[in-house]
Design a protein around this motif. Sequence first.
Motif, PDB file in Angstrom:
ATOM      1  N   CYS A 179       0.756  -0.996   0.001  1.00 34.06           N
ATOM      2  CA  CYS A 179       0.144   0.068   0.164  1.00 34.06           C
ATOM      3  C   CYS A 179       0.822   1.264  -0.117  1.00 34.06           C
ATOM      4  O   CYS A 179       1.656   1.398   0.745  1.00 34.06           O
ATOM      5  CB  CYS A 179      -1.054  -0.017   1.157  1.00 34.06           C
ATOM      6  SG  CYS A 179      -1.975   1.525   1.440  1.00 34.06           S
ATOM      7  N   GLY A 181      -0.726   4.347   0.055  1.00 32.66           N
ATOM      8  CA  GLY A 181      -1.814   5.289   0.077  1.00 32.66           C
ATOM      9  C   GLY A 181      -1.082   6.259   1.084  1.00 32.66           C
ATOM     10  O   GLY A 181      -0.103   5.893   1.864  1.00 32.66           O
ATOM     11  N   SER A 182      -1.789   7.267   1.454  1.00 30.27           N
ATOM     12  CA  SER A 182      -0.821   8.163   2.417  1.00 30.27           C
ATOM     13  C   SER A 182      -0.648   7.975   3.690  1.00 30.27           C
ATOM     14  O   SER A 182       0.621   8.234   4.071  1.00 30.27           O
ATOM     15  CB  SER A 182      -1.697   9.679   2.340  1.00 30.27           C
ATOM     16  OG  SER A 182      -3.048   9.503   2.077  1.00 30.27           O
ATOM     17  N   SER A 183      -1.250   7.165   4.269  1.00 31.95           N
ATOM     18  CA  SER A 183      -1.139   6.780   5.589  1.00 31.95           C
ATOM     19  C   SER A 183       0.029   5.711   5.728  1.00 31.95           C
ATOM     20  O   SER A 183       1.189   5.861   6.308  1.00 31.95           O
ATOM     21  CB  SER A 183      -2.635   6.164   6.257  1.00 31.95           C
ATOM     22  OG  SER A 183      -2.185   5.611   7.442  1.00 31.95           O
ATOM     23  N   CYS A 184       0.028   4.928   4.841  1.00 35.42           N
ATOM     24  CA  CYS A 184       1.199   3.784   4.705  1.00 35.42           C
ATOM     25  C   CYS A 184       2.437   4.496   4.050  1.00 35.42           C
ATOM     26  O   CYS A 184       3.633   4.196   4.527  1.00 35.42           O
ATOM     27  CB  CYS A 184       0.862   2.684   3.882  1.00 35.42           C
ATOM     28  SG  CYS A 184      -0.542   1.501   4.663  1.00 35.42           S
ATOM     29  N   CYS A 222      -4.866   3.071  -1.041  1.00 35.98           N
ATOM     30  CA  CYS A 222      -5.548   2.420   0.470  1.00 35.98           C
ATOM     31  C   CYS A 222      -6.066   1.305   0.391  1.00 35.98           C
ATOM     32  O   CYS A 222      -7.240   1.261  -0.498  1.00 35.98           O
ATOM     33  CB  CYS A 222      -6.022   3.712   0.955  1.00 35.98           C
ATOM     34  SG  CYS A 222      -6.700   3.123   2.757  1.00 35.98           S
ATOM     35  N   ILE A 223      -5.833   0.268   1.129  1.00 34.63           N
ATOM     36  CA  ILE A 223      -6.608  -0.790   1.275  1.00 34.63           C
ATOM     37  C   ILE A 223      -7.725  -0.887   2.035  1.00 34.63           C
ATOM     38  O   ILE A 223      -8.658  -1.800   2.259  1.00 34.63           O
ATOM     39  CB  ILE A 223      -5.532  -2.096   1.313  1.00 34.63           C
ATOM     40  CG1 ILE A 223      -4.802  -2.388   0.244  1.00 34.63           C
ATOM     41  CG2 ILE A 223      -6.502  -3.434   1.536  1.00 34.63           C
ATOM     42  CD1 ILE A 223      -3.357  -3.289   0.624  1.00 34.63           C
ATOM     43  N   GLY A 224      -7.683   0.129   2.874  1.00 34.71           N
ATOM     44  CA  GLY A 224      -8.723   0.482   3.717  1.00 34.71           C
ATOM     45  C   GLY A 224      -8.746  -0.200   5.146  1.00 34.71           C
ATOM     46  O   GLY A 224      -9.379  -0.272   6.165  1.00 34.71           O
ATOM     47  N   LYS A 225      -7.264  -0.275   5.238  1.00 39.09           N
ATOM     48  CA  LYS A 225      -6.743  -1.172   6.616  1.00 39.09           C
ATOM     49  C   LYS A 225      -5.607  -0.247   7.169  1.00 39.09           C
ATOM     50  O   LYS A 225      -4.861  -0.924   7.882  1.00 39.09           O
ATOM     51  CB  LYS A 225      -6.242  -2.418   6.276  1.00 39.09           C
ATOM     52  CG  LYS A 225      -7.278  -3.249   5.675  1.00 39.09           C
ATOM     53  CD  LYS A 225      -8.372  -4.007   6.663  1.00 39.09           C
ATOM     54  CE  LYS A 225      -9.148  -5.106   6.045  1.00 39.09           C
ATOM     55  NZ  LYS A 225     -10.116  -5.364   6.796  1.00 39.09           N
ATOM     56  N   THR A 262       0.652  -1.465   5.432  1.00 39.64           N
ATOM     57  CA  THR A 262      -0.419  -2.806   4.954  1.00 39.64           C
ATOM     58  C   THR A 262       0.175  -3.410   3.821  1.00 39.64           C
ATOM     59  O   THR A 262       0.408  -2.393   2.652  1.00 39.64           O
ATOM     60  CB  THR A 262      -1.742  -2.236   4.523  1.00 39.64           C
ATOM     61  OG1 THR A 262      -2.240  -1.425   5.861  1.00 39.64           O
ATOM     62  CG2 THR A 262      -2.874  -3.313   4.195  1.00 39.64           C
TER      63      THR A 262
HETATM   64  S1  FES Z   1      -3.099   3.966   3.504  1.00 38.41           S
HETATM   65 FE1  FES Z   1      -2.490   1.944   3.188  1.00 38.41          FE
HETATM   66  S2  FES Z   1      -4.236   0.927   4.158  1.00 38.41           S
HETATM   67 FE2  FES Z   1      -4.922   3.136   3.991  1.00 38.41          FE
END
Ligand code: FES
Length: 86
Positions: free
Chosen positions: A6, A8-11, A43-46, A53
């Motif tokens: 992942c 996505g921004s959080s990861c 983002c996988i939503g996890k 993730t």
């Molecule tokens: S940013 Fe990686 S699971 Fe949401």
Amino acid sequence: MIIQICVGSSCHIKGSQELVELLQAAVAEHHLEKDVTLAGSFCIGKCNRVGVTIQVDDTVHTGVTREGFPAFFKEHVLARLEGERK
Ligand code: FES
């Protein structure tokens, strides 16, 4: 085997780029280029408080960190590939 990291921004903030590099190095070290496809995913939503993730085929693993990477790779990549070969 398809491994999706992942990004996505959080990861991303929790080090997904570093885990991409660790995965690439581990795949090369174990000569798994023909067995493993590395891909990025949104983002996988996890999103987790700690770590990244990573989805291995249909299984989602959360909270993978640089420190936890060796155990993750051994357990969820190498052992699984070995199981598939049996
Ligand atoms: S940013 Fe990686 S699971 Fe949401």
